[in-house]
Write a protein that holds these residues in place. Structure first.
Motif, PDB file in Angstrom:
ATOM      1  N   GLY A  98       0.950  -1.088   0.015  1.00 51.81           N
ATOM      2  CA  GLY A  98       0.053   0.023  -0.005  1.00 51.81           C
ATOM      3  C   GLY A  98       0.731   1.117   0.035  1.00 51.81           C
ATOM      4  O   GLY A  98       2.153   1.167  -0.346  1.00 51.81           O
ATOM      5  N   HIS A  99       0.161   2.363   0.195  1.00 50.83           N
ATOM      6  CA  HIS A  99       0.914   3.811   0.206  1.00 50.83           C
ATOM      7  C   HIS A  99       0.389   4.586   1.220  1.00 50.83           C
ATOM      8  O   HIS A  99      -0.755   4.248   1.931  1.00 50.83           O
ATOM      9  N   VAL A 100       1.313   5.783   1.408  1.00 49.25           N
ATOM     10  CA  VAL A 100       0.761   6.789   2.238  1.00 49.25           C
ATOM     11  C   VAL A 100       0.143   7.898   1.559  1.00 49.25           C
ATOM     12  O   VAL A 100       0.455   8.397   0.514  1.00 49.25           O
ATOM     13  N   THR A 101      -0.985   8.350   2.158  1.00 47.92           N
ATOM     14  CA  THR A 101      -1.788   9.653   1.467  1.00 47.92           C
ATOM     15  C   THR A 101      -1.782  10.393   2.557  1.00 47.92           C
ATOM     16  O   THR A 101      -1.660  10.286   3.844  1.00 47.92           O
ATOM     17  N   GLN A 102      -2.001  11.829   1.920  1.00 45.69           N
ATOM     18  CA  GLN A 102      -2.045  13.099   3.076  1.00 45.69           C
ATOM     19  C   GLN A 102      -3.472  13.526   3.004  1.00 45.69           C
ATOM     20  O   GLN A 102      -4.140  13.126   2.192  1.00 45.69           O
ATOM     21  N   ASP A 103      -3.565  14.475   4.116  1.00 49.99           N
ATOM     22  CA  ASP A 103      -5.022  15.124   4.570  1.00 49.99           C
ATOM     23  C   ASP A 103      -6.019  14.174   4.347  1.00 49.99           C
ATOM     24  O   ASP A 103      -6.961  14.187   3.567  1.00 49.99           O
ATOM     25  N   PRO A 104      -6.516  13.314   5.233  1.00 47.07           N
ATOM     26  CA  PRO A 104      -5.653  13.190   6.531  1.00 47.07           C
ATOM     27  C   PRO A 104      -4.381  12.338   6.092  1.00 47.07           C
ATOM     28  O   PRO A 104      -4.602  11.463   5.262  1.00 47.07           O
ATOM     29  N   LEU A 105      -3.586  12.062   7.032  1.00 47.31           N
ATOM     30  CA  LEU A 105      -2.339  11.136   6.792  1.00 47.31           C
ATOM     31  C   LEU A 105      -2.954   9.950   7.022  1.00 47.31           C
ATOM     32  O   LEU A 105      -3.399   9.375   8.115  1.00 47.31           O
ATOM     33  N   THR A 106      -2.737   9.012   5.956  1.00 41.65           N
ATOM     34  CA  THR A 106      -3.362   7.757   6.255  1.00 41.65           C
ATOM     35  C   THR A 106      -2.358   6.769   5.459  1.00 41.65           C
ATOM     36  O   THR A 106      -1.828   7.111   4.406  1.00 41.65           O
ATOM     37  N   ILE A 107      -2.220   5.369   5.923  1.00 36.27           N
ATOM     38  CA  ILE A 107      -1.692   4.402   5.389  1.00 36.27           C
ATOM     39  C   ILE A 107      -2.596   3.426   4.965  1.00 36.27           C
ATOM     40  O   ILE A 107      -3.297   2.908   5.491  1.00 36.27           O
ATOM     41  N   THR A 108      -2.797   2.903   3.648  1.00 37.31           N
ATOM     42  CA  THR A 108      -3.793   1.921   3.358  1.00 37.31           C
ATOM     43  C   THR A 108      -2.977   0.848   2.655  1.00 37.31           C
ATOM     44  O   THR A 108      -2.130   0.978   1.814  1.00 37.31           O
ATOM     45  N   LEU A 109      -3.266  -0.194   3.304  1.00 39.16           N
ATOM     46  CA  LEU A 109      -2.616  -2.038   2.651  1.00 39.16           C
ATOM     47  C   LEU A 109      -3.642  -2.572   2.115  1.00 39.16           C
ATOM     48  O   LEU A 109      -4.962  -2.576   2.629  1.00 39.16           O
TER      49      LEU A 109
END
Length: 138
Positions: A98-109
């Motif tokens: 998965g990856h890191v996204t901003q706004d809100p700071l989230t890690i989705t796997l």
């Protein structure tokens, strides 16, 4: 003298980029539990900080690792664990990315999780999504 300036600039740059890279020793919400993100170099792990109430029969405990893997260029890959009341001594492990996204700071796997029935693999797979949302520095 110039060495001190270089070191100071290096530290300032590192501090400015911390939120982008989901720094270690931060707490994240996942499925009603508070998780702790830890890091050693590029290695990352999520462990249970505070479990939601209904996880006790599954064998999950505070400080148990739920994900371990690596982080590179905003991407995560590694092994997730799912805990089950029908098989509390044996968490199921499966690959996730998965990856890191901003706004809100989230890690989705995402990963394909094997299905078990009474601790026995059925051969079936289900698509799984694990979402970790930044809560605060621990």
């Amino acid at each position: 003298m110039s060495l001190r300036i270089i070191v100071s600039l290096s530290i300032a740059t590192s501090v400015a980029t911390l939120p982008t890279f989901a720094v270690a020793d931060s707490c994240w919400w996942h499925n009603g539990s508070l998780m702790r993100l830890g890091a050693v170099e590029e290695n990352r792990y999520f462990s249970y900080e505070i479990l939601r109430d209904d996880l006790a029969p599954t064998g999950a405990r505070e400080n148990m690792v739920m994900f371990d893997g690596v982080h590179a260029n905003g991407n995560y890959s590694g092994t997730a664990r799912v805990f089950s009341a029908s098989c509390p001594a044996e968490p199921l492990r499966y690959a996730v990315t998965g990856h890191v996204t901003q706004d809100p700071l989230t890690i989705t796997l995402h990963g394909l999780r094997p299905v078990r029935e009474n601790c026995v693999p059925t051969g079936a797979l289900v698509e799984d999504e694990l979402v970790f949302t930044y809560a605060h520095q621990c």
